[in-house]
Design a protein around this motif. Structure first.
Motif, PDB file in Angstrom:
ATOM      1  N   ALA A 191      45.411 -35.485  31.798  1.00  0.00           N
ATOM      2  CA  ALA A 191      45.863 -36.778  32.324  1.00  0.00           C
ATOM      3  C   ALA A 191      47.001 -37.258  31.436  1.00  0.00           C
ATOM      4  CB  ALA A 191      44.724 -37.787  32.300  1.00  0.00           C
ATOM      5  N   ALA A 233      49.554 -40.205  30.428  1.00  0.00           N
ATOM      6  CA  ALA A 233      49.631 -41.670  30.518  1.00  0.00           C
ATOM      7  C   ALA A 233      50.849 -42.170  29.760  1.00  0.00           C
ATOM      8  CB  ALA A 233      48.367 -42.292  29.921  1.00  0.00           C
ATOM      9  N   LEU A 281      49.121 -41.343  35.238  1.00  0.00           N
ATOM     10  CA  LEU A 281      48.722 -42.726  35.525  1.00  0.00           C
ATOM     11  C   LEU A 281      49.531 -43.648  34.621  1.00  0.00           C
ATOM     12  CD1 LEU A 281      46.697 -44.285  37.331  1.00  0.00           C
ATOM     13  CD2 LEU A 281      45.214 -44.421  35.334  1.00  0.00           C
ATOM     14  N   GLN A 282      50.306 -44.522  35.258  1.00  0.00           N
ATOM     15  CA  GLN A 282      51.103 -45.465  34.461  1.00  0.00           C
ATOM     16  C   GLN A 282      50.146 -46.379  33.703  1.00  0.00           C
ATOM     17  OE1 GLN A 282      53.829 -48.027  36.630  1.00  0.00           O
ATOM     18  NE2 GLN A 282      55.328 -47.783  34.993  1.00  0.00           N
ATOM     19  N   THR A 283      50.275 -46.360  32.381  1.00  0.00           N
ATOM     20  CA  THR A 283      49.309 -47.041  31.521  1.00  0.00           C
ATOM     21  C   THR A 283      50.017 -47.676  30.336  1.00  0.00           C
ATOM     22  OG1 THR A 283      47.763 -45.230  32.020  1.00  0.00           O
ATOM     23  CG2 THR A 283      47.167 -46.688  30.198  1.00  0.00           C
ATOM     24  N   GLN A 301      43.617 -51.183  31.351  1.00  0.00           N
ATOM     25  CA  GLN A 301      44.360 -49.998  31.804  1.00  0.00           C
ATOM     26  C   GLN A 301      43.852 -48.718  31.121  1.00  0.00           C
ATOM     27  OE1 GLN A 301      48.666 -50.468  32.068  1.00  0.00           O
ATOM     28  NE2 GLN A 301      48.428 -52.614  32.638  1.00  0.00           N
ATOM     29  N   LEU A 343      42.224 -45.546  32.953  1.00  0.00           N
ATOM     30  CA  LEU A 343      42.723 -44.191  32.678  1.00  0.00           C
ATOM     31  C   LEU A 343      41.563 -43.233  32.394  1.00  0.00           C
ATOM     32  CD1 LEU A 343      45.064 -42.181  31.839  1.00  0.00           C
ATOM     33  CD2 LEU A 343      44.894 -43.192  29.540  1.00  0.00           C
ATOM     34  N   GLU A 353      39.490 -42.777  35.646  1.00  0.00           N
ATOM     35  CA  GLU A 353      40.213 -41.964  36.637  1.00  0.00           C
ATOM     36  C   GLU A 353      40.207 -40.486  36.219  1.00  0.00           C
ATOM     37  OE1 GLU A 353      41.087 -43.071  39.453  1.00  0.00           O
ATOM     38  OE2 GLU A 353      42.244 -41.357  40.173  1.00  0.00           O
ATOM     39  N   THR A 354      40.351 -40.246  34.921  1.00  0.00           N
ATOM     40  CA  THR A 354      40.332 -38.866  34.422  1.00  0.00           C
ATOM     41  C   THR A 354      38.978 -38.217  34.696  1.00  0.00           C
ATOM     42  OG1 THR A 354      41.878 -39.501  32.674  1.00  0.00           O
ATOM     43  CG2 THR A 354      40.682 -37.437  32.357  1.00  0.00           C
ATOM     44  N   ARG A 364      38.516 -37.529  38.435  1.00  0.00           N
ATOM     45  CA  ARG A 364      39.286 -36.390  38.962  1.00  0.00           C
ATOM     46  C   ARG A 364      38.856 -35.060  38.360  1.00  0.00           C
ATOM     47  NH1 ARG A 364      45.344 -37.407  40.699  1.00  0.00           N
ATOM     48  NH2 ARG A 364      45.311 -39.640  41.087  1.00  0.00           N
TER      49      ARG A 364
END
Ligand SMILES: NC(=O)c1ccc[n+]([C@@H]2O[C@H](COP(=O)([O-])OP(=O)(O)OC[C@H]3O[C@@H](n4cnc5c(N)ncnc54)[C@H](O)[C@@H]3O)[C@@H](O)[C@H]2O)c1
Length: 250
Positions: free
Chosen positions: A33, A35, A59-61, A68, A72, A75-76, A79
């Protein structure tokens, strides 16, 4: 491959050391991931990984935001199923002024990104690593986290903080098989040193101020991060590895 079946997060992955490390992690088998606040650079890193057969997403973080960073990590795991490696690498420099001339706003911004960003990365990664049975956290400090330099008050303090925060986390989570180490790069050829490069008086000195007499490349730092992330470093925790061409000896 040294990171087969591992899942990694790289902050500051849009550029420089972070990009090079994300690419190397993926080449060694990790799902990554990426970021960063930089959307375009982050997407480019992911493209470079995925078009070579790797697995990554961007992922924009902003690392100063607890929400955020939590997103992140979540989401990691959504996925890729788990989390084993967290590279807390995003960072900025400070404008070169004496401490008395540095604004409080600048101090807060530098410390927020360089130090609090690392704290938040640890805070949100550790619970997932515990579920994974352990992991490796690598934090980016600096040669300037180990020695003082004029006109670098906020940067010096933030990067010095990373060294001791790393020891703290190593002590707190070692028994849960989470290793926590830092790297301390010297002068590395990335965007962050562009200002120094433009300075015709300083650059000839700065660019040779180490035992090897040259600046480093992002790949040379990524190799050190890969070692700390991998099982080859299984008995190494709480340490700060200098990757500075002997800058500390100078
Ligand atoms: N290049 C050097 O000489 C050197 C030396 C010692 C330490 N470092 C450290 O290495 C790390 C990586 O820097 P680099 O040299 O690759 O520089 P770089 O500028 O190429 O990369 C830094 C990345 O961090 C990102 N970033 C900045 N603020 C952020 C935020 N709030 N949230 C998320 N991402 C953010 C930037 O967008 C950029 O992509 C930094 O922590 C830096 O302090 C660099």
């Amino acid at each position: 491959m040294r990171l087969e079946n591992k899942v990694a997060i790289v902050t500051g992955g849009a550029s420089g050391i972070g990009r090079e490390t994300a690419i190397l992690f993926a080449r060694e088998g990790a799902k990554v991931a990426v970021a960063d606040v930089d959307l375009i650079g982050g997407e480019e890193t992911v493209q470079l990984i995925n078009e070579n057969g790797g697995h990554s997403f961007f992922l924009q973080t902003d690392v100063t935001s607890s929400e955020q960073i939590k997103l992140l990590v979540d989401e990691t795991v959504n996925r890729f199923g788990s989390l084993h490696i967290m590279f807390n690498n995003a960072g900025i420099g400070n404008s070169e002024v004496r401490s008395v001339d540095m604004s409080e706003e600048e101090w807060d911004r530098v410390v927020d990104i360089n130090l609090k960003g690392v704290f938040l990365g640890i805070k949100h990664a550790v619970p997932e690593m515990v579920k994974s049975g352990g992991g490796s956290i690598i934090n980016t400090s600096s040669l300037l986290g180990l020695k003082g330099q004029k006109y670098m008050a906020a940067y010096n303090a933030s990067k010095g903080g990373v060294v001791v925060l790393t020891k703290n986390a190593a002590l707190e989570y070692g028994k849960q098989s989470i290793r926590v180490n830092a790297i301390a790069p010297g002068v590395i050829d990335t965007k962050i040193i562009e200002g120094w490069k433009q300075n015709e008086f300083k650059w000839p000195i700065i660019s040779k101020a180490n035992a090897l007499g040259r600046i480093g490349q992002p790949k040379e730092v990524a190799n050190a991060v890969l070692f700390l992330a991998s099982d080859e470093a299984s008995f190494i925790t709480g340490t700060t590895l200098s990757v500075d061409g002997g800058g500390l000896t100078f």
